[in-house]
Scaffold this motif. Structure first.
Motif, PDB file in Angstrom:
ATOM      1  N   VAL A 220      -8.944   3.063 -11.244  1.00  0.00           N
ATOM      2  CA  VAL A 220      -9.664   2.115 -10.795  1.00  0.00           C
ATOM      3  C   VAL A 220     -11.087   2.848 -10.559  1.00  0.00           C
ATOM      4  CG1 VAL A 220     -10.455   0.424  -9.008  1.00  0.00           C
ATOM      5  CG2 VAL A 220      -8.096   0.756  -9.546  1.00  0.00           C
ATOM      6  N   GLY A 221     -12.230   2.464 -11.125  1.00  0.00           N
ATOM      7  CA  GLY A 221     -13.504   2.935 -10.847  1.00  0.00           C
ATOM      8  C   GLY A 221     -14.628   2.246 -10.787  1.00  0.00           C
TER       9      GLY A 221
ATOM     10  N   GLU B 270     -12.920  -3.074 -18.993  1.00  0.00           N
ATOM     11  CA  GLU B 270     -14.067  -3.078 -18.277  1.00  0.00           C
ATOM     12  C   GLU B 270     -14.083  -4.403 -17.405  1.00  0.00           C
ATOM     13  OE1 GLU B 270     -17.781  -2.166 -20.323  1.00  0.00           O
ATOM     14  OE2 GLU B 270     -17.240  -0.108 -20.493  1.00  0.00           O
ATOM     15  N   LEU B 271     -14.160  -4.524 -16.112  1.00  0.00           N
ATOM     16  CA  LEU B 271     -14.295  -5.744 -15.613  1.00  0.00           C
ATOM     17  C   LEU B 271     -15.648  -6.667 -15.003  1.00  0.00           C
ATOM     18  CD1 LEU B 271     -11.326  -5.170 -13.220  1.00  0.00           C
ATOM     19  CD2 LEU B 271     -11.171  -5.982 -15.486  1.00  0.00           C
ATOM     20  N   GLY B 272     -16.714  -5.541 -15.361  1.00  0.00           N
ATOM     21  CA  GLY B 272     -17.906  -6.214 -14.933  1.00  0.00           C
ATOM     22  C   GLY B 272     -19.017  -5.062 -14.758  1.00  0.00           C
TER      23      GLY B 272
ATOM     24  N   VAL C  20     -10.596  -1.028 -14.562  1.00  0.00           N
ATOM     25  CA  VAL C  20      -9.270  -0.649 -14.134  1.00  0.00           C
ATOM     26  C   VAL C  20      -8.615  -0.001 -15.395  1.00  0.00           C
ATOM     27  CG1 VAL C  20      -9.009  -2.368 -12.234  1.00  0.00           C
ATOM     28  CG2 VAL C  20      -8.186  -2.962 -14.597  1.00  0.00           C
ATOM     29  N   GLY C  21      -7.427   0.397 -15.299  1.00  0.00           N
ATOM     30  CA  GLY C  21      -6.694   1.023 -16.537  1.00  0.00           C
ATOM     31  C   GLY C  21      -5.484   1.575 -16.065  1.00  0.00           C
ATOM     32  N   GLN C  22      -4.705   2.030 -17.050  1.00  0.00           N
ATOM     33  CA  GLN C  22      -3.421   2.837 -16.984  1.00  0.00           C
ATOM     34  C   GLN C  22      -3.314   3.827 -18.069  1.00  0.00           C
ATOM     35  OE1 GLN C  22      -0.163   0.090 -17.274  1.00  0.00           O
ATOM     36  NE2 GLN C  22      -0.806  -0.732 -19.462  1.00  0.00           N
ATOM     37  N   GLU C  23      -2.420   4.934 -17.610  1.00  0.00           N
ATOM     38  CA  GLU C  23      -2.099   5.905 -18.538  1.00  0.00           C
ATOM     39  C   GLU C  23      -1.743   5.465 -20.066  1.00  0.00           C
ATOM     40  OE1 GLU C  23      -0.994  10.109 -16.875  1.00  0.00           O
ATOM     41  OE2 GLU C  23       0.516   8.561 -16.098  1.00  0.00           O
ATOM     42  N   SER C  24      -2.320   6.091 -20.999  1.00  0.00           N
ATOM     43  CA  SER C  24      -1.740   5.513 -22.364  1.00  0.00           C
ATOM     44  C   SER C  24      -0.537   6.423 -22.625  1.00  0.00           C
ATOM     45  CB  SER C  24      -2.787   6.051 -23.332  1.00  0.00           C
ATOM     46  OG  SER C  24      -4.216   5.496 -23.010  1.00  0.00           O
ATOM     47  N   SER C  25       0.322   5.558 -23.249  1.00  0.00           N
ATOM     48  CA  SER C  25       1.768   6.449 -23.723  1.00  0.00           C
ATOM     49  C   SER C  25       1.637   6.124 -25.295  1.00  0.00           C
ATOM     50  CB  SER C  25       2.997   5.821 -22.927  1.00  0.00           C
ATOM     51  OG  SER C  25       3.239   4.647 -23.349  1.00  0.00           O
ATOM     52  N   GLY C  26       2.236   6.943 -25.937  1.00  0.00           N
ATOM     53  CA  GLY C  26       2.079   6.944 -27.492  1.00  0.00           C
ATOM     54  C   GLY C  26       2.505   5.673 -28.085  1.00  0.00           C
TER      55      GLY C  26
END
Length: 161
Positions: free
Chosen positions: A46-47, A15-17, A133-139
């Motif tokens: 991005v959301g 979370e950015l704001g 923002v974020g990225q796909e989780s990988s194990g």
């Protein structure tokens, strides 16, 4: 090629704001950020969404193909970036804008200078929106996504139609 329809639950989010309550019936909410994919085969997201994470804008970008998916309304593909594949570590400018007209919100999505159509929606305007923002989780891998040039604005003045 990555063929799975993405879901917000498969991403590590940062979370950015958060906006103040958007209660002006003619407000404009703008979220601009540059994201840096860590790998060409790992989607980034991005959301800017409400507390329920069901209303707003959220998109996933697959750097290998340039695929841009809508994450809020069923995860469908809304287009492809013409400059794909995207290079890891190189900033990708993203601009998400919500224009409020009463209870209706019209959306604008711009990624890497390209504009994509995004579904409008209706929402009670007395809610706060959270930018992330974020990225796909990988194990086996963890870590946060690189980002820069954050800007989150709420303009209370009437917008041009």
């Amino acid at each position: 090629m990555n063929t799975l329809i993405p879901d917000l639950a498969q991403f590590q989010l940062e979370e950015l704001g958060q906006t103040p309550s958007v209660d002006n019936p003619n407000a404009e909410v703008s979220f601009k950020v540059d994201v840096e994919p860590s790998r060409v085969t790992r989607r980034v997201v991005v959301g800017i969404l409400d507390e329920s994470k069901k209303r707003g804008i959220s998109i996933a970008i697959y750097p290998a193909t340039g695929e841009v998916c809508d994450m809020t309304n069923g995860g469908g593909v809304i287009g492809y970036l013409s400059k794909a594949p995207l290079n890891p570590g190189v900033p990708v400018p993203c601009d998400l804008t919500l224009y409020r007209f009463g209870k209706n919100f019209v959306c604008s999505v711009r990624v890497h200078g390209e504009i994509f159509l995004y579904p409008a929606f209706s929402m009670d305007g007395n809610t706060c929106l959270t930018a992330f923002v974020g990225q796909e989780s990988s194990g086996s891998e963890s870590g946060s996504i690189g980002w820069s040039r954050l800007r989150l604005d709420v303009l209370e003045q009437p917008v041009a139609a």
